[in-house]
Design an enzyme around this catalytic site. Structure first.
Site, PDB file in Angstrom:
ATOM      1  CG  HIS A 166      85.312  49.974  15.330  1.00 19.20           C
ATOM      2  ND1 HIS A 166      86.022  48.376  15.112  1.00 19.20           N
ATOM      3  CD2 HIS A 166      84.085  49.442  14.953  1.00 19.20           C
ATOM      4  CE1 HIS A 166      85.388  47.046  14.926  1.00 19.20           C
ATOM      5  NE2 HIS A 166      84.297  48.137  14.805  1.00 19.20           N
ATOM      6  CG  ASP A 388      81.444  42.828  40.145  1.00 19.91           C
ATOM      7  OD1 ASP A 388      81.463  43.778  40.423  1.00 19.91           O
ATOM      8  OD2 ASP A 388      80.421  42.570  40.762  1.00 19.91           O
TER       9      ASP A 388
END
Length: 445
Positions: A166, A388
């Site tokens: 992060h 996807d």
């Protein structure tokens, strides 16, 4: 509002089979990129974890496709294949060279487990074994990969557990990377939106931080005495498009008299969560409660940065009031506070926050969000169900167990699409139990 139900399962059934690494497809040479004021406060957060489930029967083929695509997309997102380092003046930076290990790929197997067993509304702690780097601080990126992926074979598909450092990227950059990786796996020769990699365009103050590993924020000891750690439960509450519209229209039925803008979907849902969580906590009327949102500053800074800016370009925006005031007033009272706090966080406020931090750097711990807080991370704007890789949209998207505390909320686009939103909440067990029975919160009245 509905919650999905699934069977209980034992994650000790997960067995790691192989570990490997992936580097960019071509040689890039030595690259360095200074971390800036927007990145540095997160060095003592944990790696940010995301978990996606995909249906499919050919695990080896899916893994092969993901690795091949990763090696291509890392040509643009090479910072994720690097390490944290310091320059000669002690300033933190991302370092990359062709001799590094790159992204860590863990392959695992849990064939007795189906996706339906895992897409339960209950918590992330039960999914720990499907995601790497549990309890690993971002500061450890000096000797660990900045991005790690665990691909677990399930009875009817694949679990993709991702751990991102992060200190080098926020949610916007995370999902930009994930969608770019999916583009390549889907057959594109190149990504449609390359990352903007020059962080110093947003801030160029060079700060030397003297950092040893900070105290473990999960430690239960204070002055050597063990403190009882409250039991935290996590749960996903699914708000349909109709629920969201109802919450938003109710809150906008009595617009403020000061002529301010209508409340957004985010502001409407946020105050709905804040009020009902505060009620479930059974606070005294005089107790303070804080609402915190990590606001995207790409369009707020001067000059504005592109959406494709790769790094952290977020700041925490705080709103505070007494629990009694929040409860006694209608929802638009809290919504108006949230709206004003977000609108006031303009380029001038961001600049002042940066200067204040640079004059006295404070490395945040993930629990530093405020007293009796509700803290919102992630965003339903992220098109997580469009990721996807060539084997269909994910069945479910979740956050891991890192960086969770009492009051942490993640908002995700709902799988059913439209304006539906999934709300992942972490709360103390007693509070969660009361929230689960709150029919107004659940939109069942």
């Amino acid at each position: 509002m509905a919650a999905e139900v699934g069977k209980k399962f034992e994650t000790k059934n997960v067995k790691i089979t192989t570990k490997s690494h992936v580097m960019p497809n071509k040689k890039l040479g030595r690259r360095e990129c200074q971390l800036v004021t927007f990145d540095l406060p997160y060095l003592a957060f944990y790696y940010n974890q995301k978990l996606l489930f995909y249906k499919g029967n050919d695990f080896e083929d899916m893994v092969g496709k993901l690795k091949d695509g990763l090696s291509v997309v890392l040509e643009d997102f090479y910072q994720l294949a690097g390490k944290l380092g310091n320059d000669e003046e002690g300033v933190f930076r991302v370092e990359f060279d062709d001799e590094m290990d790159g992204v860590e790929i863990v392959e695992a197997i849990a064939e007795g487990i189906e996706i339906a067993d895992l897409t339960v509304e209950e918590g992330a702690s039960t999914l720990k074994d499907l995601i790497p780097y549990n309890g690993v601080l971002n500061l450890e990126g000096v000797h660990r990969p900045l991005f790690a992926v665990q691909l677990t074979k399930l009875k009817d598909g694949l679990a993709m557990g991702c751990a991102f450092n992060h200190a080098i990227l926020d949610g916007t950059s995370t999902w930009h990377f994930m969608s770019s990786w999916a583009e390549i796996c889907g057959g594109a020769e190149s990504i449609s939106v390359p990352p903007f990699l020059d962080r110093t365009k947003s801030r160029n103050t060079r700060l030397k931080l003297d950092l040893s590993a900070p105290p473990d924020p999960l430690s239960t000891k204070s002055n050597g005495v063990a403190k009882p750690e409250p039991q935290i439960r996590e749960k996903v509450f699914k708000f349909s498009e109709a629920d969201i519209d109802k919450i938003k229209s109710k809150i906008n039925a009595n617009p403020p008299s000061d002529g301010s803008k209508p409340f957004s979907t985010f502001q409407s849902l946020s105050v709905h969560i804040w009020r009902h969580v505060t009620h479930a906590r059974e606070l005294k009327p005089e107790d303070y409660t804080v609402f915190t949102v990590f606001a995207d500053c790409r369009k707020r800074v001067d000059p504005p940065m592109p959406e494709s800016y790769f790094g952290n370009l977020i700041q925490a925006v705080f709103t505070v009031t007494a629990a009694g005031l929040l409860a006694a007033h209608p929802p638009e009272f809290g919504a108006s506070m949230i709206q004003k706090a977000i609108e006031m966080h303009n380029a001038k406020a961001i600049e002042e926050r940066n200067k204040e931090w640079e004059s006295s750097p404070k490395i945040f711990q993930f629990k530093d969000a405020g007293v009796n807080c509700v803290a919102v991370g992630s965003s339903p704007r992220f098109k997580v169900y469009d990721v996807d890789f060539g084997f269909g949209k994910p069945e479910c998207v979740r956050s891991g167990s890192n960086n969770r505390f009492d009051g942490m909320v993640y908002l995700y686009q709902g799988k059913s699409g439209g304006r539906s939103i999934d709300v992942e909440i972490s709360l103390e067990a007693g509070t969660m139990e009361r929230l689960e029975k709150d029919k107004e919160f659940l939109m069942e009245v």
